[in-house]
Design a protein around this motif. Structure first.
Motif, PDB file in Angstrom:
ATOM      1  N   VAL A 146      48.740  43.763  36.507  1.00  0.00           N
ATOM      2  CA  VAL A 146      47.605  42.959  36.746  1.00  0.00           C
ATOM      3  C   VAL A 146      47.843  41.466  37.316  1.00  0.00           C
ATOM      4  O   VAL A 146      48.718  40.810  36.687  1.00  0.00           O
ATOM      5  CB  VAL A 146      46.644  43.177  35.463  1.00  0.00           C
ATOM      6  N   ILE A 147      47.180  40.909  38.119  1.00  0.00           N
ATOM      7  CA  ILE A 147      47.293  39.561  38.422  1.00  0.00           C
ATOM      8  C   ILE A 147      45.927  39.080  37.648  1.00  0.00           C
ATOM      9  O   ILE A 147      44.768  39.391  37.941  1.00  0.00           O
ATOM     10  CB  ILE A 147      46.948  39.137  40.056  1.00  0.00           C
ATOM     11  N   CYS A 148      46.323  37.894  37.019  1.00  0.00           N
ATOM     12  CA  CYS A 148      45.144  37.399  35.991  1.00  0.00           C
ATOM     13  C   CYS A 148      45.211  35.804  36.571  1.00  0.00           C
ATOM     14  O   CYS A 148      46.143  34.801  36.375  1.00  0.00           O
ATOM     15  CB  CYS A 148      45.436  37.049  34.483  1.00  0.00           C
ATOM     16  N   GLU A 149      44.073  35.244  36.646  1.00  0.00           N
ATOM     17  CA  GLU A 149      43.860  33.837  37.277  1.00  0.00           C
ATOM     18  C   GLU A 149      42.545  33.244  36.748  1.00  0.00           C
ATOM     19  O   GLU A 149      41.530  34.083  36.216  1.00  0.00           O
ATOM     20  CB  GLU A 149      43.857  33.790  38.824  1.00  0.00           C
ATOM     21  N   ASN A 150      42.347  31.991  36.905  1.00  0.00           N
ATOM     22  CA  ASN A 150      41.081  31.244  36.529  1.00  0.00           C
ATOM     23  C   ASN A 150      40.593  31.755  35.018  1.00  0.00           C
ATOM     24  O   ASN A 150      39.630  31.938  34.750  1.00  0.00           O
ATOM     25  CB  ASN A 150      39.790  31.526  37.198  1.00  0.00           C
ATOM     26  N   GLY A 151      41.652  31.694  34.083  1.00  0.00           N
ATOM     27  CA  GLY A 151      41.403  31.887  32.575  1.00  0.00           C
ATOM     28  C   GLY A 151      42.220  31.125  31.977  1.00  0.00           C
ATOM     29  O   GLY A 151      43.301  30.270  32.206  1.00  0.00           O
ATOM     30  N   PHE A 152      42.254  31.412  30.451  1.00  0.00           N
ATOM     31  CA  PHE A 152      43.091  30.740  29.648  1.00  0.00           C
ATOM     32  C   PHE A 152      43.925  31.565  29.211  1.00  0.00           C
ATOM     33  O   PHE A 152      43.879  32.663  28.625  1.00  0.00           O
ATOM     34  CB  PHE A 152      42.260  30.333  28.315  1.00  0.00           C
ATOM     35  N   PHE A 153      45.329  31.349  29.323  1.00  0.00           N
ATOM     36  CA  PHE A 153      46.337  32.344  29.117  1.00  0.00           C
ATOM     37  C   PHE A 153      46.299  33.074  27.951  1.00  0.00           C
ATOM     38  O   PHE A 153      46.686  34.067  27.733  1.00  0.00           O
ATOM     39  CB  PHE A 153      47.770  31.712  29.455  1.00  0.00           C
ATOM     40  N   PHE A 154      46.306  31.919  26.819  1.00  0.00           N
ATOM     41  CA  PHE A 154      46.318  32.866  25.409  1.00  0.00           C
ATOM     42  C   PHE A 154      45.200  33.661  25.056  1.00  0.00           C
ATOM     43  O   PHE A 154      45.521  34.628  24.177  1.00  0.00           O
ATOM     44  CB  PHE A 154      46.237  31.635  24.467  1.00  0.00           C
ATOM     45  N   ASP A 155      44.124  33.991  25.869  1.00  0.00           N
ATOM     46  CA  ASP A 155      43.184  34.933  25.579  1.00  0.00           C
ATOM     47  C   ASP A 155      43.461  35.887  26.515  1.00  0.00           C
ATOM     48  O   ASP A 155      43.281  37.173  26.306  1.00  0.00           O
ATOM     49  CB  ASP A 155      41.545  34.172  25.917  1.00  0.00           C
ATOM     50  N   GLN A 156      43.863  35.640  28.006  1.00  0.00           N
ATOM     51  CA  GLN A 156      44.154  36.777  28.800  1.00  0.00           C
ATOM     52  C   GLN A 156      45.170  37.619  28.194  1.00  0.00           C
ATOM     53  O   GLN A 156      45.078  38.842  28.614  1.00  0.00           O
ATOM     54  CB  GLN A 156      44.683  36.025  30.107  1.00  0.00           C
ATOM     55  N   VAL A 157      46.376  37.156  27.543  1.00  0.00           N
ATOM     56  CA  VAL A 157      47.293  37.936  27.518  1.00  0.00           C
ATOM     57  C   VAL A 157      46.704  38.832  25.997  1.00  0.00           C
ATOM     58  O   VAL A 157      47.470  39.937  25.969  1.00  0.00           O
ATOM     59  CB  VAL A 157      48.497  37.286  26.875  1.00  0.00           C
ATOM     60  N   ALA A 192      47.111  48.508  31.932  1.00  0.00           N
ATOM     61  CA  ALA A 192      48.168  47.651  32.559  1.00  0.00           C
ATOM     62  C   ALA A 192      49.514  47.891  31.564  1.00  0.00           C
ATOM     63  O   ALA A 192      49.694  47.531  30.538  1.00  0.00           O
ATOM     64  CB  ALA A 192      47.778  46.192  32.969  1.00  0.00           C
ATOM     65  N   VAL A 193      50.658  47.785  32.578  1.00  0.00           N
ATOM     66  CA  VAL A 193      51.950  47.736  32.183  1.00  0.00           C
ATOM     67  C   VAL A 193      52.517  46.438  31.965  1.00  0.00           C
ATOM     68  O   VAL A 193      53.077  45.776  31.118  1.00  0.00           O
ATOM     69  CB  VAL A 193      53.007  48.804  33.086  1.00  0.00           C
ATOM     70  N   ALA A 194      52.076  45.539  33.090  1.00  0.00           N
ATOM     71  CA  ALA A 194      52.436  44.061  32.769  1.00  0.00           C
ATOM     72  C   ALA A 194      51.388  43.273  33.589  1.00  0.00           C
ATOM     73  O   ALA A 194      50.594  43.795  33.913  1.00  0.00           O
ATOM     74  CB  ALA A 194      53.729  44.131  33.427  1.00  0.00           C
ATOM     75  N   ALA A 195      51.710  41.675  33.587  1.00  0.00           N
ATOM     76  CA  ALA A 195      50.494  40.872  34.099  1.00  0.00           C
ATOM     77  C   ALA A 195      51.377  39.927  34.765  1.00  0.00           C
ATOM     78  O   ALA A 195      52.437  39.358  34.307  1.00  0.00           O
ATOM     79  CB  ALA A 195      49.871  40.518  33.155  1.00  0.00           C
ATOM     80  N   ILE A 196      50.725  39.067  35.756  1.00  0.00           N
ATOM     81  CA  ILE A 196      51.082  37.773  36.405  1.00  0.00           C
ATOM     82  C   ILE A 196      50.092  36.847  36.189  1.00  0.00           C
ATOM     83  O   ILE A 196      48.891  37.252  36.574  1.00  0.00           O
ATOM     84  CB  ILE A 196      51.494  38.126  37.930  1.00  0.00           C
ATOM     85  N   PHE A 197      50.325  35.995  35.344  1.00  0.00           N
ATOM     86  CA  PHE A 197      49.116  35.088  35.098  1.00  0.00           C
ATOM     87  C   PHE A 197      49.474  33.730  35.955  1.00  0.00           C
ATOM     88  O   PHE A 197      50.500  33.152  36.097  1.00  0.00           O
ATOM     89  CB  PHE A 197      49.431  34.503  33.519  1.00  0.00           C
ATOM     90  N   PHE A 247      54.189  35.222  23.649  1.00  0.00           N
ATOM     91  CA  PHE A 247      54.050  36.008  24.731  1.00  0.00           C
ATOM     92  C   PHE A 247      54.339  37.374  24.421  1.00  0.00           C
ATOM     93  O   PHE A 247      55.380  38.105  24.478  1.00  0.00           O
ATOM     94  CB  PHE A 247      55.216  35.675  25.871  1.00  0.00           C
ATOM     95  N   LYS A 248      53.168  38.015  24.083  1.00  0.00           N
ATOM     96  CA  LYS A 248      53.347  39.488  23.478  1.00  0.00           C
ATOM     97  C   LYS A 248      53.301  40.584  24.458  1.00  0.00           C
ATOM     98  O   LYS A 248      53.040  41.621  23.739  1.00  0.00           O
ATOM     99  CB  LYS A 248      52.452  39.475  22.360  1.00  0.00           C
ATOM    100  N   TYR A 249      53.227  40.224  25.582  1.00  0.00           N
ATOM    101  CA  TYR A 249      53.033  41.395  26.515  1.00  0.00           C
ATOM    102  C   TYR A 249      53.697  41.061  27.892  1.00  0.00           C
ATOM    103  O   TYR A 249      54.006  39.901  28.207  1.00  0.00           O
ATOM    104  CB  TYR A 249      51.516  41.324  27.011  1.00  0.00           C
ATOM    105  N   PRO A 250      54.426  41.918  28.267  1.00  0.00           N
ATOM    106  CA  PRO A 250      55.463  41.746  29.788  1.00  0.00           C
ATOM    107  C   PRO A 250      54.420  41.111  30.672  1.00  0.00           C
ATOM    108  O   PRO A 250      53.467  41.552  31.131  1.00  0.00           O
ATOM    109  CB  PRO A 250      55.688  43.426  30.021  1.00  0.00           C
ATOM    110  N   GLY A 251      55.092  39.995  31.121  1.00  0.00           N
ATOM    111  CA  GLY A 251      54.412  39.405  32.083  1.00  0.00           C
ATOM    112  C   GLY A 251      55.218  38.072  32.602  1.00  0.00           C
ATOM    113  O   GLY A 251      56.374  37.615  31.799  1.00  0.00           O
ATOM    114  N   VAL A 252      54.792  37.355  33.446  1.00  0.00           N
ATOM    115  CA  VAL A 252      55.259  36.169  33.811  1.00  0.00           C
ATOM    116  C   VAL A 252      53.976  35.175  34.421  1.00  0.00           C
ATOM    117  O   VAL A 252      53.095  35.610  35.041  1.00  0.00           O
ATOM    118  CB  VAL A 252      56.427  36.343  35.211  1.00  0.00           C
TER     119      VAL A 252
END
Length: 759
Positions: free
Chosen positions: A399-410, A418-423, A436-441
């Motif tokens: 999943v692509i995540c944008e326009n948000g607060f990373f620590f809430d999004q994760v 979702a298996v992983a995320a791109i923030f 960083f408790k979920y696979p992502g970058v």
């Protein structure tokens, strides 16, 4: 953050000797070569073909040897993801020819990279060949007293391998208690005491969960190992920053004074701990805590540190983690106050898109996860990733995540399918914490268009990507930057002294931790433990400065605590590793003011030989207190003994300058007087250079100081005439005393700032 993807490899220099165009002595070296792929001719099917042709086309250089054979060239790797280019075995002449090739960007020699845990000793330029480490014998026999949450004595950072006998002057003890006996102390960890009468008195109905000097929080173990921990091979935080751990002063002794408890912390216990440390004979006190909202005469750290100063102890303290202007604590004139900055180290993951483009992002996911060739999921309806409902329809993919607060999004992502995320974010706080408790970058907005263009372009093949983890990159730029969390001056308890004093590494510092406690997590149900953790805060910056102070004490036992502080301040570097002024991440990467970083990034090797020092006596501090409208009783609270207010003066002989104005001030003039001592070896002359704050006129008289011999003193005055442009304007500059022979430069920051209410 811009520049974090740029990292120079460390390389091994091989000596070459040239005669004409021929290589006479020396072997070929492997090089990393960066290329601009846009220059690739259309005749080549792939970048590999282009790079191979480029290497094979280089003019051969004959080796002056018996066989006169051509030296073979060898293409090692081609790169198309983390970088564009190749590595190859080349001669120096061939590299010079290569520089003229279309598309050439840069080249440098390669070597195997060995990372050393916190890496901060390298970032601070400490090395075994020259400078402060060998000059101080790595802090041998200097005693660092740490006031904190206790210590985990079994940690390998407190092994006494290589340590000599404990100095006979040591008066401390190893105090027994719950799960702690005297055998746990050794030649490294020479003393442990605990102080809990205050916290017991404040919580009479509670039983202490660990009634001893043993650490159950981790904080004290981390700070003490950072300042003076021994060498530990194989340290790592789940595959990041792997290498050999060591404290800044690895041969110093450590004594722990536990004053903070899981059940709370009381000023009385803090006072008792500092008091005992002074009595035991420590040389440096490191305290990564503070008290907000109290005047100096009610601040236990200010009070106890005055006595430490009188005993010649260097007192190093943290500035606090409250971010805003005027939030700094420990703005105490007789202590060293330390702000926090970043390190030139980037914990990375590589995002590889299905079209072959790679983007280096940030991650600290604690595992070697396999995220390979999964579909990219992007839709404006859920791209903010800000709720469980928004992500309820997300399927299997990245999943692509944008326009948000990373620590809430994760957190929300970890509850989705979702298996992983791109923030996508540029928020500096994201890069300062290891949760960083979920696979992502995480990628920045600068790289986002490449990702979004691929993810939204209609193709026959749906967009997909892979992510790799556990990469540690050294040499990121710019570094340091002022950490977003570090508290900034002026000091509310006494704004008349410019605080903080210096900045030291504080972001994601790797050091020892207590076992059996969660240090990372995967999702919401899996907790992980580690004997080393990467933690951010001014609590981490302070022990770096404490370790440097210990090294300076070892190298210059004749110096006073004020002299050591002065040496660290006047040699600090206001420039980052791009040779630009250090930026402040909290203020949109504008140039950092001294209210955020003091004189700049501490430079241990330069502090070893500062040229001039600003020394200060206990009576000078008394004269300052006498000018502060305190009652005689309030002053006595700090001095503890009778004092004379014969020459009250707010003009302390300090290595920095701050001029304060109120809302009613329009134009004002302030004069300062300073005395400097020559600690160089010979007679010498210094001339001043002035960089005036914007809108101010600075005059220094005299502008030349002549010293007849070592330890000569000379005085000067500095006058600032300033006009405020608005009620919140902060301007800054500096004066630099430059030795005629160019050997020493002695820099002091100047700030013109609005007044902060005094407690």
């Amino acid at each position: 953050m811009e520049g974090t993807k740029m990292f120079p490899l460390l390389f091994l220099f091989t000596r070459f000797l040239f005669y004409g165009n021929h290589l006479v002595l020396g072997e070929r070296s492997s090089y990393i070569v960066h290329m601009d792929k846009s220059f690739m001719p259309k005749a080549f099917v792939s970048h590999k073909d282009w790079y191979s042709f480029t290497v094979n086309s280089l003019r051969s250089v004959k080796q002056k040897s018996k066989d006169q054979h051509l030296i073979p060239r060898s293409l090692i790797y081609t790169y198309d993801y983390a970088m564009h280019g190749f590595s190859a075995v080349l001669s120096v002449d061939e590299v010079e020819v290569l520089k003229k090739s279309p598309g050439f960007v840069s080249a440098y020699r390669d070597r195997n990279v060995t990372l050393d845990t916190t890496h901060t000793f390298e970032f601070l330029s400490l090395n075994p060949a020259t400078g402060l480490w060998p000059a101080s014998d790595y802090g041998k026999d200097v005693i660092i007293g740490v006031i904190d949450t206790g210590v985990w004595p079994e940690s390998l950072s407190f092994s006494d391998d290589g340590m000599t006998e404990v100095p006979a002057r040591w008066k401390g003890i190893c105090e027994e208690g719950q799960d702690f006996d005297t055998s746990l102390c050794n030649k490294k960890l020479i003393g442990v005491r605990y102080f809990n009468k205050g916290v017991i008195g404040g919580n009479p109905n509670k039983t202490l969960s660990m009634n001893s000097g043993r650490d159950t929080e981790g904080h004290g173990t981390h700070t003490s190992s950072t300042a003076g921990g021994n060498y530990v091979e194989g340290a790592t935080f789940f595959g990041y920053a792997s290498g050999t751990a060591r404290g800044i002063a690895p041969r110093a002794r450590v004594a722990m004074y536990k004053v903070l408890w899981a059940e709370g912390g009381q000023a009385s216990d803090v006072l008792a701990g500092i008091d005992q440390a002074v009595a035991d004979g420590v040389d440096v006190i490191s305290i990564s805590m503070g008290f907000d909202g109290f005047p100096l005469y009610q601040d236990p750290i200010a009070i106890a540190s005055f006595g430490a100063m009188e005993n010649g102890i260097v007192f190093s303290s943290s500035a606090g983690n409250e971010k805003s202007i005027g939030s700094l604590h420990n703005g105490i004139p007789w202590v060293l106050t330390v702000a926090a900055g970043s390190i030139d180290r980037f914990f990375a993951g590589t995002l590889t898109l299905g079209n072959g483009i790679s983007i280096t992002g940030w991650t600290m996911f604690p595992g070697p996860a396999l995220v390979s060739n999964l579909p990219i999921l992007y839709n404006k309806t859920f791209s903010s990733c800000n709720s469980t409902d928004a992500l309820s329809e997300v399927g299997h993919g990245i999943v692509i995540c944008e326009n948000g607060f990373f620590f809430d999004q994760v957190n929300y992502i970890s509850q989705s399918n979702a298996v992983a995320a791109i923030f996508i974010t540029d928020d500096p706080e994201t890069f300062e914490f290891s949760n960083f408790k979920y696979p992502g970058v995480v990628i920045g907005t600068k790289d986002a268009p490449i990702l979004l263009d691929y993810a939204t372009t209609k193709n026959v093949t749906p967009p997909y990507a892979s992510i790799s983890f556990q990469q540690t990159l050294i040499g990121s730029k710019p570094a340091p930057v002022v950490a977003s969390y570090t508290s900034r001056g002026p000091a509310p308890s006494y704004p008349g002294i410019l605080k903080p004093d210096i900045m030291a590494p504080g972001t994601l510092v790797l050091a020892s931790w207590i076992p059996g406690t969660p240090t990372a997590s995967i999702g919401s149900n899996i907790a992980l433990t580690s004997n080393f953790v990467a933690v951010s805060g001014t609590s981490m910056a302070c022990p770096h400065a404490s370790g440097i102070a210990a090294l300076l004490r070892g190298a210059h036992p004749e110096w006073s605590a004020a002299a050591i502080r002065s040496a660290m301040m006047t040699t600090a570097n206001p420039l980052d590793n791009t040779q630009e002024y250090i930026k402040d991440s909290f203020f949109d990467y504008e140039i950092a003011t001294p209210l955020a970083m003091g004189a700049g990034k501490v430079d241990p090797n330069q502090a070893l030989d500062p040229g001039l020092i600003y020394d200060t006596t206990p009576q000078d501090y008394v004269n300052l207190l006498c000018s502060m409208n305190f009652t005689m009783g309030q002053i006595l609270t700090i001095t503890r003994s009778p004092f004379k207010c014969s020459s009250p003066s707010p003009d302390l002989n300090y290595p920095s300058f701050i001029a304060l104005y109120t809302n009613k001030t329009t134009t004002s003039v302030q004069e300062f007087h300073r005395t400097v001592t020559n600690v160089g070896d010979d007679a010498t002359t210094y001339k001043v250079q002035v960089i005036a704050p914007k809108g101010s006129v600075v005059v220094v008289e005299p502008d030349t100081l002549v010293f007849g011999q070592k330890y000569d003193e000379q005085s000067y005055s500095l006058t600032i005439e300033y006009t405020r442009s608005d009620a919140r304007s902060i301007t800054f500059g500096s004066i630099i005393w430059v030795e005629e022979n160019g050997k020493h430069t002695v820099r002091s920051p100047i700030v013109v700032s609005p007044m902060i209410p005094v407690w």
